[in-house]
Write a protein that holds these residues in place. Structure first.
Motif, PDB file in Angstrom:
ATOM      1  N   LYS A   5       4.191   0.641  -0.855  1.00 37.27           N
ATOM      2  CA  LYS A   5       2.862   0.434  -0.308  1.00 37.27           C
ATOM      3  C   LYS A   5       2.116   1.757  -0.181  1.00 37.27           C
ATOM      4  O   LYS A   5       2.710   2.809   0.088  1.00 37.27           O
ATOM      5  CB  LYS A   5       2.934  -0.232   1.067  1.00 37.27           C
ATOM      6  N   SER A   6       0.809   1.681  -0.331  1.00 31.16           N
ATOM      7  CA  SER A   6      -0.038   2.850  -0.150  1.00 31.16           C
ATOM      8  C   SER A   6      -0.209   3.127   1.337  1.00 31.16           C
ATOM      9  O   SER A   6       0.042   2.256   2.185  1.00 31.16           O
ATOM     10  CB  SER A   6      -1.409   2.598  -0.777  1.00 31.16           C
ATOM     11  N   GLU A   8      -2.885   3.158   2.991  1.00 25.71           N
ATOM     12  CA  GLU A   8      -3.830   2.170   3.512  1.00 25.71           C
ATOM     13  C   GLU A   8      -3.128   0.841   3.774  1.00 25.71           C
ATOM     14  O   GLU A   8      -3.370   0.183   4.804  1.00 25.71           O
ATOM     15  CB  GLU A   8      -4.976   1.962   2.525  1.00 25.71           C
ATOM     16  N   GLU A   9      -2.269   0.432   2.849  1.00 26.62           N
ATOM     17  CA  GLU A   9      -1.553  -0.832   3.025  1.00 26.62           C
ATOM     18  C   GLU A   9      -0.579  -0.750   4.200  1.00 26.62           C
ATOM     19  O   GLU A   9      -0.418  -1.721   4.954  1.00 26.62           O
ATOM     20  CB  GLU A   9      -0.833  -1.191   1.726  1.00 26.62           C
ATOM     21  N   ILE A  10       0.071   0.387   4.358  1.00 26.05           N
ATOM     22  CA  ILE A  10       0.944   0.569   5.524  1.00 26.05           C
ATOM     23  C   ILE A  10       0.123   0.489   6.809  1.00 26.05           C
ATOM     24  O   ILE A  10       0.568  -0.085   7.815  1.00 26.05           O
ATOM     25  CB  ILE A  10       1.699   1.910   5.424  1.00 26.05           C
ATOM     26  N   GLY A  11      -1.093   1.019   6.768  1.00 24.92           N
ATOM     27  CA  GLY A  11      -1.963   0.918   7.929  1.00 24.92           C
ATOM     28  C   GLY A  11      -2.281  -0.520   8.280  1.00 24.92           C
ATOM     29  O   GLY A  11      -2.334  -0.890   9.463  1.00 24.92           O
ATOM     30  N   ARG A  12      -2.454  -1.349   7.271  1.00 24.55           N
ATOM     31  CA  ARG A  12      -2.737  -2.766   7.521  1.00 24.55           C
ATOM     32  C   ARG A  12      -1.506  -3.470   8.068  1.00 24.55           C
ATOM     33  O   ARG A  12      -1.599  -4.331   8.962  1.00 24.55           O
ATOM     34  CB  ARG A  12      -3.240  -3.423   6.239  1.00 24.55           C
ATOM     35  N   GLY A 175      13.520  -5.994   2.861  1.00 27.68           N
ATOM     36  CA  GLY A 175      12.196  -5.494   2.563  1.00 27.68           C
ATOM     37  C   GLY A 175      11.139  -6.441   3.117  1.00 27.68           C
ATOM     38  O   GLY A 175      11.398  -7.617   3.376  1.00 27.68           O
ATOM     39  N   ILE A 176       9.936  -5.928   3.301  1.00 34.66           N
ATOM     40  CA  ILE A 176       8.870  -6.724   3.910  1.00 34.66           C
ATOM     41  C   ILE A 176       7.531  -6.122   3.498  1.00 34.66           C
ATOM     42  O   ILE A 176       7.443  -4.933   3.178  1.00 34.66           O
ATOM     43  CB  ILE A 176       9.027  -6.732   5.447  1.00 34.66           C
ATOM     44  N   GLY A 177       6.502  -6.935   3.484  1.00 35.21           N
ATOM     45  CA  GLY A 177       5.184  -6.427   3.113  1.00 35.21           C
ATOM     46  C   GLY A 177       4.183  -7.552   2.937  1.00 35.21           C
ATOM     47  O   GLY A 177       3.570  -8.009   3.891  1.00 35.21           O
ATOM     48  N   ARG A 178       4.044  -8.022   1.718  1.00 36.30           N
ATOM     49  CA  ARG A 178       3.140  -9.149   1.461  1.00 36.30           C
ATOM     50  C   ARG A 178       3.782 -10.463   1.873  1.00 36.30           C
ATOM     51  O   ARG A 178       3.077 -11.446   2.138  1.00 36.30           O
ATOM     52  CB  ARG A 178       2.751  -9.183  -0.024  1.00 36.30           C
ATOM     53  N   THR A 179       5.108 -10.505   1.894  1.00 29.35           N
ATOM     54  CA  THR A 179       5.855 -11.662   2.369  1.00 29.35           C
ATOM     55  C   THR A 179       6.904 -11.189   3.364  1.00 29.35           C
ATOM     56  O   THR A 179       7.178  -9.996   3.490  1.00 29.35           O
ATOM     57  CB  THR A 179       6.535 -12.414   1.211  1.00 29.35           C
ATOM     58  N   MET A 180       7.512 -12.160   4.051  1.00 29.70           N
ATOM     59  CA  MET A 180       8.472 -11.816   5.088  1.00 29.70           C
ATOM     60  C   MET A 180       9.753 -11.220   4.515  1.00 29.70           C
ATOM     61  O   MET A 180      10.310 -10.291   5.091  1.00 29.70           O
ATOM     62  CB  MET A 180       8.800 -13.066   5.919  1.00 29.70           C
ATOM     63  N   HIS A 199      11.932   6.047  -0.803  1.00 27.63           N
ATOM     64  CA  HIS A 199      10.706   6.725  -1.213  1.00 27.63           C
ATOM     65  C   HIS A 199       9.568   6.371  -0.267  1.00 27.63           C
ATOM     66  O   HIS A 199       9.521   5.265   0.285  1.00 27.63           O
ATOM     67  CB  HIS A 199      10.321   6.321  -2.637  1.00 27.63           C
ATOM     68  N   PRO A 200       8.618   7.277  -0.062  1.00 29.14           N
ATOM     69  CA  PRO A 200       7.438   6.942   0.734  1.00 29.14           C
ATOM     70  C   PRO A 200       6.758   5.689   0.189  1.00 29.14           C
ATOM     71  O   PRO A 200       6.591   5.529  -1.024  1.00 29.14           O
ATOM     72  CB  PRO A 200       6.547   8.174   0.586  1.00 29.14           C
ATOM     73  N   GLY A 201       6.386   4.803   1.086  1.00 29.11           N
ATOM     74  CA  GLY A 201       5.769   3.536   0.684  1.00 29.11           C
ATOM     75  C   GLY A 201       6.706   2.356   0.796  1.00 29.11           C
ATOM     76  O   GLY A 201       6.265   1.201   0.768  1.00 29.11           O
ATOM     77  N   LEU A 202       8.016   2.622   0.933  1.00 36.61           N
ATOM     78  CA  LEU A 202       8.962   1.531   1.140  1.00 36.61           C
ATOM     79  C   LEU A 202       8.828   1.016   2.566  1.00 36.61           C
ATOM     80  O   LEU A 202       8.782   1.797   3.517  1.00 36.61           O
ATOM     81  CB  LEU A 202      10.394   2.011   0.882  1.00 36.61           C
ATOM     82  N   THR A 203       8.770  -0.289   2.727  1.00 38.21           N
ATOM     83  CA  THR A 203       8.681  -0.895   4.057  1.00 38.21           C
ATOM     84  C   THR A 203       9.833  -1.878   4.218  1.00 38.21           C
ATOM     85  O   THR A 203      10.029  -2.758   3.376  1.00 38.21           O
ATOM     86  CB  THR A 203       7.336  -1.605   4.266  1.00 38.21           C
ATOM     87  N   ILE A 204      10.580  -1.719   5.298  1.00 37.66           N
ATOM     88  CA  ILE A 204      11.770  -2.530   5.526  1.00 37.66           C
ATOM     89  C   ILE A 204      11.834  -3.005   6.972  1.00 37.66           C
ATOM     90  O   ILE A 204      11.313  -2.357   7.872  1.00 37.66           O
ATOM     91  CB  ILE A 204      13.068  -1.762   5.184  1.00 37.66           C
TER      92      ILE A 204
END
Length: 268
Positions: A5-6, A8-12, A175-180, A199-204
């Motif tokens: 994720k960018s 901005e997306e992490i901010g959201r 992992g998580i982001g656009r879906t659970m 890597h930066p941008g990974l969301t878990i």
């Protein structure tokens, strides 16, 4: 496929995470001796509706479970630890309650869980909850850019061992982001230096959970509620975390969380 994720997306996602944290924070003040689990479910539904968010649990239908999940929060009591169906149960003094929820706001998801004691806490229950919280913080600290996923998992397993608990590997983080639920799977034990590079941008979502005297589980007839196989009490802590260039960023930190660690993980 793993999507980074960018900023901005992490901010959201952080916006969603703050809401999830606020809801769990509020529910810890509502949960008390004499409160029905269905009242907690209704309270969560109202907050989600007022915010214009969407529950990720409603209509969730994985390979386990019997039919789609028709609630907005998992409420697991005592020996139940994961996917507890809200039902007609009135909380009693000393109950160990785990609350787990995931919502989406404007297409971005956050997921978090916490365990609390309702009423009079037993020391062994506080110890169990504290172990999951310490394991979660250790795993977050290990989620540094350039580290491996095994470093995160190993941190959880090491804390569990230190506290005297065994780890179940059937259910863990994700992992998580656009879906659970996205890739990668985040086990609650592992080997340092192994696995996916962070890597930066990974969301878990990191979610250590433990039972007092076993690492084996059993399913209720409802197909959803997961309990310790021997009936011992359980606890679960979870945060959604973003890997950034500056280190891990917790997206679901609760406003009053500092007050709920260790000896103060009780309410009511």
């Amino acid at each position: 496929m793993i999507e980074l994720k960018s900023p901005e997306e992490i901010g959201r996602m952080h916006t969603t995470g703050q809401f999830v944290g606020e809801v769990l924070d509020e529910l810890t003040t509502v949960a008390a001796v004499g409160v029905n689990l269905l009242d907690l479910e209704r309270h969560a539904r109202r907050l989600i509706e007022e915010r214009g968010a969407e529950s990720c649990y409603w209509d969730y239908a994985p390979s386990f479970g019997r039919g789609p999940f028709r609630n907005v929060i998992c409420l697991s009591v005592n020996d139940a630890v994961l996917h507890g169906l809200p039902h007609d149960y009135v909380l009693r003094d000393g109950d160990l309650l785990t609350m787990d929820m995931a919502v989406s706001i404007d297409g971005w998801v956050a997921d978090s869980a916490c365990s609390i004691i309702v009423g009079t806490p037993a020391e062994e229950d506080l110890h169990l909850i504290h172990a999951t919280e310490v394991a979660l913080e250790a795993a977050i600290e290990a989620a540094q850019p350039g580290n491996r996923l095994g470093d995160v998992s190993a941190s959880i397993g090491e804390v569990a061992t230190e506290f005297g608990y065994a780890v179940n590997l059937e259910f863990g983080g994700h992992g998580i982001g656009r879906t659970m639920h996205e890739s990668p799977h985040v086990p609650n034990d592992g080997r340092r230096g192994r696995g996916l590079t962070l890597h930066p941008g990974l969301t878990i979502a990191i979610e250590p959970w433990l039972a007092r005297t076993t690492n084996e589980i059993a399913f209720d007839p409802d197909g959803w509620t997961i309990r310790s196989a021997d009936g011992s009490r359980t606890a679960h802590s979870e945060h959604t975390v973003a890997i950034t260039e500056d280190g891990p960023l917790v997206l679901t930190r609760r406003p009053r969380q500092g007050e709920q660690h260790g000896e103060s993980a009780a309410t009511g």
